[in-house]
Design a protein around this motif. Sequence first.
Motif, PDB file in Angstrom:
ATOM      1  N   THR A  31      40.991  35.470  46.889  1.00  0.00           N
ATOM      2  CA  THR A  31      40.264  36.507  47.625  1.00  0.00           C
ATOM      3  C   THR A  31      40.460  36.300  49.122  1.00  0.00           C
ATOM      4  OG1 THR A  31      38.555  36.264  45.936  1.00  0.00           O
ATOM      5  CG2 THR A  31      38.017  37.650  47.823  1.00  0.00           C
TER       6      THR A  31
ATOM      7  N   PRO B  10      42.170  46.485  37.559  1.00  0.00           N
ATOM      8  CA  PRO B  10      41.395  47.415  38.413  1.00  0.00           C
ATOM      9  C   PRO B  10      41.046  48.732  37.733  1.00  0.00           C
ATOM     10  CG  PRO B  10      43.173  46.417  39.680  1.00  0.00           C
ATOM     11  CD  PRO B  10      43.355  45.964  38.263  1.00  0.00           C
ATOM     12  N   LEU B  13      37.649  49.198  35.803  1.00  0.00           N
ATOM     13  CA  LEU B  13      36.355  48.983  36.449  1.00  0.00           C
ATOM     14  C   LEU B  13      35.275  49.925  35.937  1.00  0.00           C
ATOM     15  CD1 LEU B  13      34.549  47.691  38.594  1.00  0.00           C
ATOM     16  CD2 LEU B  13      35.534  49.235  40.277  1.00  0.00           C
ATOM     17  N   VAL B  30      31.269  43.887  43.150  1.00  0.00           N
ATOM     18  CA  VAL B  30      32.689  43.967  42.816  1.00  0.00           C
ATOM     19  C   VAL B  30      33.520  43.523  44.017  1.00  0.00           C
ATOM     20  CG1 VAL B  30      34.526  45.614  42.349  1.00  0.00           C
ATOM     21  CG2 VAL B  30      32.343  45.807  41.149  1.00  0.00           C
ATOM     22  N   THR B  31      34.556  42.758  43.765  1.00  0.00           N
ATOM     23  CA  THR B  31      35.452  42.308  44.827  1.00  0.00           C
ATOM     24  C   THR B  31      36.905  42.565  44.423  1.00  0.00           C
ATOM     25  OG1 THR B  31      33.907  40.471  45.095  1.00  0.00           O
ATOM     26  CG2 THR B  31      35.958  40.363  46.357  1.00  0.00           C
ATOM     27  N   GLU B  32      37.682  43.025  45.376  1.00  0.00           N
ATOM     28  CA  GLU B  32      39.123  43.118  45.121  1.00  0.00           C
ATOM     29  C   GLU B  32      39.740  41.747  45.276  1.00  0.00           C
ATOM     30  OE1 GLU B  32      41.412  46.086  47.108  1.00  0.00           O
ATOM     31  OE2 GLU B  32      39.632  47.339  47.370  1.00  0.00           O
ATOM     32  N   LYS B  58      43.677  42.494  41.045  1.00  0.00           N
ATOM     33  CA  LYS B  58      42.645  42.447  40.012  1.00  0.00           C
ATOM     34  C   LYS B  58      41.316  42.798  40.680  1.00  0.00           C
ATOM     35  CE  LYS B  58      45.383  40.664  36.871  1.00  0.00           C
ATOM     36  NZ  LYS B  58      45.676  41.323  35.586  1.00  0.00           N
ATOM     37  N   VAL B  59      40.342  43.027  39.854  1.00  0.00           N
ATOM     38  CA  VAL B  59      39.002  43.257  40.356  1.00  0.00           C
ATOM     39  C   VAL B  59      38.088  42.196  39.777  1.00  0.00           C
ATOM     40  CG1 VAL B  59      37.019  44.758  39.957  1.00  0.00           C
ATOM     41  CG2 VAL B  59      39.088  45.682  40.963  1.00  0.00           C
TER      42      VAL B  59
ATOM     43  N   MET D 439      36.665  51.883  46.184  1.00  0.00           N
ATOM     44  CA  MET D 439      36.747  51.929  44.728  1.00  0.00           C
ATOM     45  C   MET D 439      35.828  53.021  44.236  1.00  0.00           C
ATOM     46  SD  MET D 439      36.939  47.869  43.980  1.00  0.00           S
ATOM     47  CE  MET D 439      35.730  47.533  45.241  1.00  0.00           C
TER      48      MET D 439
END
Lengths: 113, 113, 113, 446, 446, 446
Positions: A31, B10, B13, B30-32, B58-59, D439
Amino acid sequence: MKKVEAIIKPFKLDDAKEALNELGVHGLTVTEVKGFGRQKGHTELYRGAEYVVDFLPKVKLEVVVADDLAGKVVDGLVEAVRTGRIGDGKIFVSPVDDVVRIRTGERGEEAIA
Amino acid sequence: MKKVEAIIKPFKLDDAKEALNELGVHGLTVTEVKGFGRQKGHTELYRGAEYVVDFLPKVKLEVVVADDLAGKVVDGLVEAVRTGRIGDGKIFVSPVDDVVRIRTGERGEEAIA
Amino acid sequence: MKKVEAIIKPFKLDDAKEALNELGVHGLTVTEVKGFGRQKGHTELYRGAEYVVDFLPKVKLEVVVADDLAGKVVDGLVEAVRTGRIGDGKIFVSPVDDVVRIRTGERGEEAIA
Amino acid sequence: MLRKLGWLLPAVALTVPAFAGAEEAAGVSDAMFTVNNLWILLAAALVFIMHLGFATLECGLTQSKNTVNILFKNTFIVCIGILTYAFVGFNLMYPGDFQLIPGVLGFAGFGLDAGAEGVTQAYADGAYTYWADFIFQGMFAATCCTIVSGAVAERIKLGPFLVFCTFFVAIIYTIAGSWKWGGGWLDALGFYDFAGSTLVHSVGGWAALVGAWMLGPRIGKFKNGQTHPIPGSNLPLAAIGVFLLWLGWFGFNGGSVLSADAAGVSYVFVTTSLAAAAGGVAASLTSWVKFGKPDLSMALNGILAGLVGITAGADVISINASMLVGLIAGVLVFFSVLFFDKIQIDDPVGALSVHLVCGIFGTLAVGIWGTTADGADMPLMPQIIGILAYAVFTLICSFALFSGIKAVMGLRVSAEEETDGLDFGEHGMHAYDLPKVSMSGAGEDR
Amino acid sequence: MLRKLGWLLPAVALTVPAFAGAEEAAGVSDAMFTVNNLWILLAAALVFIMHLGFATLECGLTQSKNTVNILFKNTFIVCIGILTYAFVGFNLMYPGDFQLIPGVLGFAGFGLDAGAEGVTQAYADGAYTYWADFIFQGMFAATCCTIVSGAVAERIKLGPFLVFCTFFVAIIYTIAGSWKWGGGWLDALGFYDFAGSTLVHSVGGWAALVGAWMLGPRIGKFKNGQTHPIPGSNLPLAAIGVFLLWLGWFGFNGGSVLSADAAGVSYVFVTTSLAAAAGGVAASLTSWVKFGKPDLSMALNGILAGLVGITAGADVISINASMLVGLIAGVLVFFSVLFFDKIQIDDPVGALSVHLVCGIFGTLAVGIWGTTADGADMPLMPQIIGILAYAVFTLICSFALFSGIKAVMGLRVSAEEETDGLDFGEHGMHAYDLPKVSMSGAGEDR
Amino acid sequence: MLRKLGWLLPAVALTVPAFAGAEEAAGVSDAMFTVNNLWILLAAALVFIMHLGFATLECGLTQSKNTVNILFKNTFIVCIGILTYAFVGFNLMYPGDFQLIPGVLGFAGFGLDAGAEGVTQAYADGAYTYWADFIFQGMFAATCCTIVSGAVAERIKLGPFLVFCTFFVAIIYTIAGSWKWGGGWLDALGFYDFAGSTLVHSVGGWAALVGAWMLGPRIGKFKNGQTHPIPGSNLPLAAIGVFLLWLGWFGFNGGSVLSADAAGVSYVFVTTSLAAAAGGVAASLTSWVKFGKPDLSMALNGILAGLVGITAGADVISINASMLVGLIAGVLVFFSVLFFDKIQIDDPVGALSVHLVCGIFGTLAVGIWGTTADGADMPLMPQIIGILAYAVFTLICSFALFSGIKAVMGLRVSAEEETDGLDFGEHGMHAYDLPKVSMSGAGEDR
Ligand SMILES: Nc1ncnc2c1ncn2[C@@H]1O[C@H](COP(=O)(O)OP(=O)(O)O)[C@@H](O)[C@H]1O
Ligand SMILES: Nc1ncnc2c1ncn2[C@@H]1O[C@H](COP(=O)(O)OP(=O)(O)O)[C@@H](O)[C@H]1O
Ligand SMILES: Nc1ncnc2c1ncn2[C@@H]1O[C@H](COP(=O)(O)OP(=O)(O)O)[C@@H](O)[C@H]1O
């Protein structure tokens, strides 16, 4: 199982990855983060005024491993990413109760790699 | 309480979010991230040279739940996001000592949802 | 040691940082995340159609501290970032087994700050 | 772009095949003077916009941590290019009777002075005024530094680079230019370079080669004998750059007719466009065949390759030959990029392949396919001599200049600065503050 | 844009109201020839820059994972458009005496040849040279493919799309064009389309409709009968696109006067700008009223709607009517976007609403508000016939062409490629490498 | 830009030194009429593209959460500017004989009407048609609102801003303009402002000052008496903006010659470019000396400063003086930015420093360095009177207008909306959906 989280300098990412690979760890999650610590932020200029950017770009690496591998992973990472200069970052080790591989439904240590 | 962390593809989600909602879980973060694992990275071209992009998007989904809900959440997520293809991702379950809702100062399980 | 994770509103980041500094905590790691919870997402328009953006921008703040400081950090953060409006966020406290300062190889509490 | 001034050395008359230029006329009507002059001014404006094209192309094909630096360089170059051209450049490039070494070096003095005839038809037989002449030539001048900029990007120190550019544009480029367009010895020899495949593009290219070679590659570009691409950060910017360059080339080539002559300018528009189009198609298809997928950056470079290739002979090459020139240039640029990677000369934007290699090719093309107004084939030998003369002169001068600067100020930023980005190191700024991709709910299946 | 060539079929003379065109003059002065020709060349350059406008608009309104693909398509189309126009297009569109089916199909042979008169006043009564004619028309040609590009974006395979474009621009568009501008049967019938509301925009629009319909919507656009917007990735690029298109339209419409005639060109500049402005305002206000907030993408589309709407009659419609045309087009484009969403035809950039719908409207507008030079109302019937003829011809041809290509090569990328993005699938590249927003100290209260 | 219409009040004849304008000629050839008119049209197109320049500059120097709002404002302003200019503006600014308060206020009626002579040489002695006149002036008009837009960005409500602009461009700017270019009292007094350092730039600047002051600074800009920079989100966009503005200025200044006169237009191109270049260099070096690093945003503002500075006297100032004007303007803009920060007037893009401060300086420069055609020094006093007159008039009018709007609709968005961004609050849209930087294998050492 343990989660090993390392906050490192971004340009050390590939060295870290290679060190993990040598230890047989083939899965990790990365990250982009910003870090604040002893390392001083830098001064930027914009239209005749200065300002300090406190938060420096860092990369967070998360890898979950079996208990007995955790120590080696920590040592391997430290060796791979250390530059000796301030801001090299931190490693945190914390407990993980369970791991699941989504694709197969496997659980525990066999789900890790 | 447990923190359930899922690293998923991703585009899954929203399926994951719906699965959680059905289980009565209405909070998640949620984080990318970028993942490295068994799933092979892909080859890109640029100006006459090829290179491999190891890290795939990924997520990461983080949800803190009461102990007794953790199992259901894991199962629900696995079902919702599995495609059966390599790279579907992992779920990690780890202990959480305390939760606080900032707005109210509530603590523990009642702070969760 | 404990990891204190706070999911907060982005514009409260500097207040949080200052609160931590006052408590003598000088290291922290920040991630941009998206949150889903009670706070309603907002409606956007695009070319004559409306859609809801569920995920709201949040900032995740991670700070690892000695056990006895964790409580104060939580309280300090709550005070610093609370607006009283929905969506103020959550704080999660979880156990950390070990900490390493990469630069020096120090371990445990002395590696923290 | 040979200026038709009465007091110049006699020039070999080489004009467009199949039509006689209107500019030959001794006295033209006021209206003709006005339209001729207007076109030169518009061409100057079009060449001006090429600088934006170069700036965005270079930003697009490099990393975002160096974007402020690249924008600054390109902005400063235009400014300094015009100013030095006013101070000394114009009078070095077009010294007229003021020859120090006849045909090789002359200097008509500092600053600009239109004189009594400068704004009348007497200045250039009704083709343009002194001021239009200056501004068109001045816009041209700065372009050759911009070529260097691309090849040395992401690792050269700002100050030294600007010092190099200032001397290069003020003195080296202009003396070189005087040999042909100023009516110097290469012009007397019959060397032909319509709008500057050699005078602008190769001259810039040789200096770029020296710079890129002296600096060495960017950290991480070559490892263990292998090329590790460093992808461009913003391909839409790169595409904007190439379209603006093509647009500007209408002025670069079309303006080099040096009048609004209907036959001449329209013909040049057509050869220029066909070469550009053929270059784009050729480079696209070559990359498609070679790698199974077409490479946008190659397509863009292919268009520029075609444009550079046709620049020397846009007025003396037939329609079919113009497409051929574009095609060959498009293939050439592709393999040239691979070649420079192989010999580990790091050129982030492909400036060497586009400007140096295709500039040489374009100059040769005149000797291969060019025909004079009376249908005779144009000779190859003067072209080769010209190419060599400019190579030797520019290599020596830019090596000397870069070496001197290196000794005094250093050339390359530290490895740490390069890693952090020149934006921070040289400017203390960053180029972008953009939000992450959202998103959003609509994205679920994407 | 009807070329005034002596050897064309007799054309109905329809000119601008209230002034007589200078182009009627048999012999003009050299200076007039030069300025006329210069304007056509400049108009060609302006039309060229529309391609950059289309490219950035399309990139701006689509997802960033398809940006390389869109840039490549648009770059390639310009190149292939010009080349095929040189090989066959120009001679199909303006066959002159070489009629196979008189008024319907003719072909003057392969390649370009100015002939003895091509660069003299004899070619077009002193309005432009053969070469200027070619380059202006050639730049026009590629635009109609660019229209298709927008409507089929984010899901069409690259190879098949380029094959479609090549045939479409080389043959379908040019044959269609010959019916009117080439002096064919629709011209004889009195159909009027000044600069191409139908000939360029609707023709492109019909093909776009066929393409968008055959491909089906992008994954996720429509679910359970509801529209799920897929927001554009870069609205500044979209705005750049629209401003460049407006700029280019000065050449598109202004150049279609086919001379620099002071009265004609200035009048067309004014009607064009007023319609664009009215379209922008109308679409903005409509979205504001309808949704409580003004929609930038609608404002941008509104400007284009006004431009397309005025294109057929920019020279024959009064000032007040030009604003009315813009206003109506701006409202029309808004509801048209909603309509295509309702019938679930997915058009990422609004190409159908802008080019097809407003192209038809603009063509009708000539029959409603147009007046001839002598003040007579222009008839509506030929306009309707023209619209229908082009609809039928283009629908059939593009359906046949798309079907053939689909059978041989397939049309749509796999769902997986669509999800990953065509940039990766078709090119193995990505468009952007930009840093995240910095969380700098100055941002605390933001 | 004083229109030479027979029925205007007598104007003091001030022309370019060293050459006599061709526009004086009573009857010109058709070709001359055509080329003159064409240039005015092209100049209008160049001024049009300045709007894109303003839009991208403003987007580049502000935060990405307000980008949609800024694009919308700038798009809408162009549209509304042209439309209102057609309805009332043109006839307020150039009232001719229809004087209500002679020399101060006149109005020639609603809408456009070319009349019988509008498209002939009779309209302006063969310099341009009525339509060219309108479109050139109309494109100018909207620019002064765009100046305001930059200074009030990121915090002004959309609706109120658009209402302000509509009245400002339709009435305030045009009445002010009539005093000089419309042949009003300031023209009679000998006030000189070639292309609008005062009439366009300071007028816009004064309104911007009122707006920025009434709104107060953006949240977080000033704290505890300190300036906290809010960095621009997209510097390549800002650079694109400045290059397009420079390009457009060739039309802004060059077109203000009001004919294609060879001597006049070329001279203006040169002074304009030299001032721009000198401004860029001066601001760069000033920031370099002052902070140890050169500031790109200052370099860009410096170019604009030079351009604004030369605008009042581009035709009456010598070559050397033009560089001096640029140099001074470049230094001035730097310290002016610091000054406005010090007095805590928040101007996100530096509009006050560029347009107001350098607009005033440029107007004074005419009185300091300007020489008339016959070599006489131009007087300073009328310049001072003009500057003051416009200051008083514009300050009062824009204060009244802003206050009225504030009372009825409010001016500033809520703190919450400002924090979230006007894109969401005013439009419900966002400008960018870009991917994060990839952490690809090639990046390991970077
Ligand atoms: N207590 C902490 N909790 C979380 N992250 C920390 C903590 N201390 C440091 N960090 C992270 O580690 C990075 C490096 O720390 P820093 O104090 O700058 O240097 P060093 O690691 O050399 O002591 C910081 O930028 C921050 O991201
Ligand atoms: N040990 C691990 N620690 C942390 N993250 C991991 C680990 N193993 C896998 N991952 C994450 O899970 C993702 C999927 O893993 P991968 O091995 O590619 O496929 P699969 O989940 O199908 O076995 C990786 O991209 C990475 O982000
Ligand atoms: N159970 C949870 N697990 C992880 N993150 C959560 C959870 N609940 C809430 N969050 C995070 O906290 C943020 C705020 O929560 P929300 O329910 O909107 O408001 P509040 O904190 O005021 O109750 C969410 O956007 C999400 O990022």
